[in-house]
Design a protein around this motif. Structure first.
Motif, PDB file in Angstrom:
ATOM      1  N   LEU A   1       0.808  -1.328  -0.093  1.00 22.93           N
ATOM      2  CA  LEU A   1      -0.057   0.021   0.111  1.00 22.93           C
ATOM      3  C   LEU A   1       0.726   1.418   0.173  1.00 22.93           C
ATOM      4  CD1 LEU A   1      -2.741  -1.000   2.550  1.00 22.93           C
ATOM      5  CD2 LEU A   1      -3.038  -0.722   0.013  1.00 22.93           C
ATOM      6  N   THR A   2       2.214   1.359   0.112  1.00 20.20           N
ATOM      7  CA  THR A   2       3.009   2.477   0.183  1.00 20.20           C
ATOM      8  C   THR A   2       2.814   3.429  -1.010  1.00 20.20           C
ATOM      9  OG1 THR A   2       4.887   0.973   1.285  1.00 20.20           O
ATOM     10  CG2 THR A   2       5.469   3.072   0.309  1.00 20.20           C
ATOM     11  N   PRO A   3       2.518   2.857  -2.224  1.00 17.41           N
ATOM     12  CA  PRO A   3       2.439   3.894  -3.168  1.00 17.41           C
ATOM     13  C   PRO A   3       1.201   4.729  -3.135  1.00 17.41           C
ATOM     14  CG  PRO A   3       3.082   1.746  -4.224  1.00 17.41           C
ATOM     15  CD  PRO A   3       2.601   1.649  -2.951  1.00 17.41           C
ATOM     16  N   LEU A   4       0.032   3.874  -2.562  1.00 16.64           N
ATOM     17  CA  LEU A   4      -1.225   4.630  -2.210  1.00 16.64           C
ATOM     18  C   LEU A   4      -0.865   5.631  -1.186  1.00 16.64           C
ATOM     19  CD1 LEU A   4      -4.520   5.083  -2.841  1.00 16.64           C
ATOM     20  CD2 LEU A   4      -4.662   3.331  -1.602  1.00 16.64           C
ATOM     21  N   MET A   5      -0.500   5.054  -0.139  1.00 19.12           N
ATOM     22  CA  MET A   5      -0.240   6.258   1.068  1.00 19.12           C
ATOM     23  C   MET A   5       0.508   7.489   0.557  1.00 19.12           C
ATOM     24  SD  MET A   5       0.957   3.207   3.741  1.00 19.12           S
ATOM     25  CE  MET A   5       0.188   3.528   5.313  1.00 19.12           C
ATOM     26  N   LEU A   6       1.604   7.233  -0.255  1.00 22.01           N
ATOM     27  CA  LEU A   6       2.393   8.261  -0.578  1.00 22.01           C
ATOM     28  C   LEU A   6       1.520   9.494  -1.512  1.00 22.01           C
ATOM     29  CD1 LEU A   6       5.926   6.820  -1.575  1.00 22.01           C
ATOM     30  CD2 LEU A   6       5.342   8.418   0.396  1.00 22.01           C
ATOM     31  N   ALA A   7       0.555   8.757  -2.454  1.00 25.78           N
ATOM     32  CA  ALA A   7      -0.087   9.558  -3.237  1.00 25.78           C
ATOM     33  C   ALA A   7      -1.305  10.189  -2.600  1.00 25.78           C
ATOM     34  CB  ALA A   7      -0.752   8.467  -4.288  1.00 25.78           C
ATOM     35  N   MET A   8      -1.537   9.531  -1.517  1.00 26.47           N
ATOM     36  CA  MET A   8      -2.732  10.094  -0.387  1.00 26.47           C
ATOM     37  C   MET A   8      -1.954  11.356   0.287  1.00 26.47           C
ATOM     38  SD  MET A   8      -4.453   6.914   1.166  1.00 26.47           S
ATOM     39  CE  MET A   8      -5.025   7.568   2.649  1.00 26.47           C
ATOM     40  N   MET A   9      -0.567  11.249   0.674  1.00 25.26           N
ATOM     41  CA  MET A   9       0.152  12.305   1.268  1.00 25.26           C
ATOM     42  C   MET A   9       0.183  13.426   0.227  1.00 25.26           C
ATOM     43  SD  MET A   9       2.869   9.993   3.633  1.00 25.26           S
ATOM     44  CE  MET A   9       3.903  11.332   3.897  1.00 25.26           C
ATOM     45  N   GLU A  10       0.397  13.174  -0.938  1.00 23.72           N
ATOM     46  CA  GLU A  10       0.661  14.349  -1.831  1.00 23.72           C
ATOM     47  C   GLU A  10      -0.768  15.136  -1.917  1.00 23.72           C
ATOM     48  OE1 GLU A  10       1.447  16.956  -4.960  1.00 23.72           O
ATOM     49  OE2 GLU A  10       2.866  15.830  -3.484  1.00 23.72           O
ATOM     50  N   ALA A  11      -1.975  14.290  -2.193  1.00 25.66           N
ATOM     51  CA  ALA A  11      -3.292  15.047  -2.115  1.00 25.66           C
ATOM     52  C   ALA A  11      -3.496  15.644  -0.967  1.00 25.66           C
ATOM     53  CB  ALA A  11      -4.362  13.694  -2.260  1.00 25.66           C
ATOM     54  N   ILE A  12      -2.990  15.298   0.187  1.00 22.20           N
ATOM     55  CA  ILE A  12      -3.129  16.119   1.477  1.00 22.20           C
ATOM     56  C   ILE A  12      -2.328  17.295   1.248  1.00 22.20           C
ATOM     57  CG2 ILE A  12      -2.641  16.141   3.929  1.00 22.20           C
ATOM     58  CD1 ILE A  12      -3.585  13.102   3.919  1.00 22.20           C
ATOM     59  N   SER A  13      -0.954  17.254   0.820  1.00 18.81           N
ATOM     60  CA  SER A  13      -0.235  18.659   0.572  1.00 18.81           C
ATOM     61  C   SER A  13      -0.799  19.502  -0.106  1.00 18.81           C
ATOM     62  CB  SER A  13       1.246  18.002   0.212  1.00 18.81           C
ATOM     63  OG  SER A  13       1.373  17.629  -1.030  1.00 18.81           O
ATOM     64  N   GLN A  14      -1.459  19.019  -1.141  1.00 17.31           N
ATOM     65  CA  GLN A  14      -2.196  19.853  -2.127  1.00 17.31           C
ATOM     66  C   GLN A  14      -3.224  20.736  -1.417  1.00 17.31           C
ATOM     67  OE1 GLN A  14      -3.165  17.972  -5.864  1.00 17.31           O
ATOM     68  NE2 GLN A  14      -1.346  16.856  -5.917  1.00 17.31           N
ATOM     69  N   VAL A  15      -3.843  20.344  -0.251  1.00 16.45           N
ATOM     70  CA  VAL A  15      -4.832  21.104   0.011  1.00 16.45           C
ATOM     71  C   VAL A  15      -4.638  21.552   1.493  1.00 16.45           C
ATOM     72  CG1 VAL A  15      -6.613  19.807  -1.458  1.00 16.45           C
ATOM     73  CG2 VAL A  15      -6.011  19.286   0.988  1.00 16.45           C
ATOM     74  N   ALA A  16      -3.354  21.434   1.861  1.00  9.44           N
ATOM     75  CA  ALA A  16      -2.874  22.042   3.219  1.00  9.44           C
ATOM     76  C   ALA A  16      -2.222  23.333   3.034  1.00  9.44           C
ATOM     77  CB  ALA A  16      -1.862  21.202   3.854  1.00  9.44           C
ATOM     78  N   ASP A  17      -2.505  24.260   4.004  1.00  8.78           N
ATOM     79  CA  ASP A  17      -1.911  25.550   4.070  1.00  8.78           C
ATOM     80  C   ASP A  17      -1.525  25.750   5.710  1.00  8.78           C
ATOM     81  OD1 ASP A  17      -4.241  26.547   5.553  1.00  8.78           O
ATOM     82  OD2 ASP A  17      -4.821  27.669   3.762  1.00  8.78           O
ATOM     83  N   GLN A  18      -1.173  26.908   5.885  1.00  5.56           N
ATOM     84  CA  GLN A  18      -0.561  27.141   7.397  1.00  5.56           C
ATOM     85  C   GLN A  18      -1.622  26.860   8.445  1.00  5.56           C
ATOM     86  OE1 GLN A  18      -0.583  29.322   4.747  1.00  5.56           O
ATOM     87  NE2 GLN A  18      -1.753  31.052   5.409  1.00  5.56           N
TER      88      GLN A  18
END
Length: 165
Positions: free
Chosen positions: A111-128
């Motif tokens: 599941l590592t690739p999916l987890m990394l993709a999920m983290m990328e999606a989260i970083s796209q909608v995160a701000d301060q």
């Protein structure tokens, strides 16, 4: 007789031990990520558009926001030209997003690739201020590979622009 490699025998049935294990792994990992990341997970109220802080436990639960993060991660993974992970969701009135994550199939057991993709999606909608879950809408809309067993995912609308005075 030699048994076939695990990737050839992997069959995950909704509600099976393997499905629960995969979901539990994702849930635990993302709960820790949300706690250690020190950015709150925010969900905007549809009426007031005011953000509400969602606990790391609820944000990473199969009946919480985890289904949204999985769908968004699958969209990011597909954007990279990779085969999306087969995901199964179902309607659940008790679920925060109205859907429950029932199973995820990692064809090679990883599941590592999916987890990394999920983290990328989260970083796209995160701000301060935090992780703005409502902003995952465009990713979720184009998420491939989601089998929604009668599930209807209500997309979170964007705020209406204020009228100029």
């Amino acid at each position: 007789m030699k048994s076939p490699p695990p990737s050839e025998t992997l069959t995950v049935v909704a509600g099976s031990g393997q499905a629960r294990s995969a979901i539990a792994l994702l849930s635990t990992a993302f709960s820790r990520l949300f706690v250690m990341g020190r950015r709150p997970v925010l969900l905007r109220d549809l009426d007031s558009w005011q953000p509400t802080v969602i606990s790391p436990f609820l944000a990473s639960h199969a009946k919480g926001l985890l289904p949204l993060f999985v769908l968004a991660g699958n969209a990011v993974w597909a954007d990279l030209g990779e085969t999306p992970f087969p995901v199964r969701m179902q309607d659940c009135r008790r679920a925060l997003a109205g859907i429950e994550l029932v199973s995820i199939v990692a064809p090679d057991g990883n599941l590592t690739p999916l987890m990394l993709a999920m983290m990328e999606a989260i970083s796209q909608v995160a701000d301060q201020t935090g992780i703005l879950v409502n902003d995952l809408g465009p990713l979720i809309e184009r998420a491939p590979g989601a089998e929604l067993d009668g599930a209807t995912l209500a997309m979170v609308p964007q705020p209406k622009p204020a009228l100029a005075s």
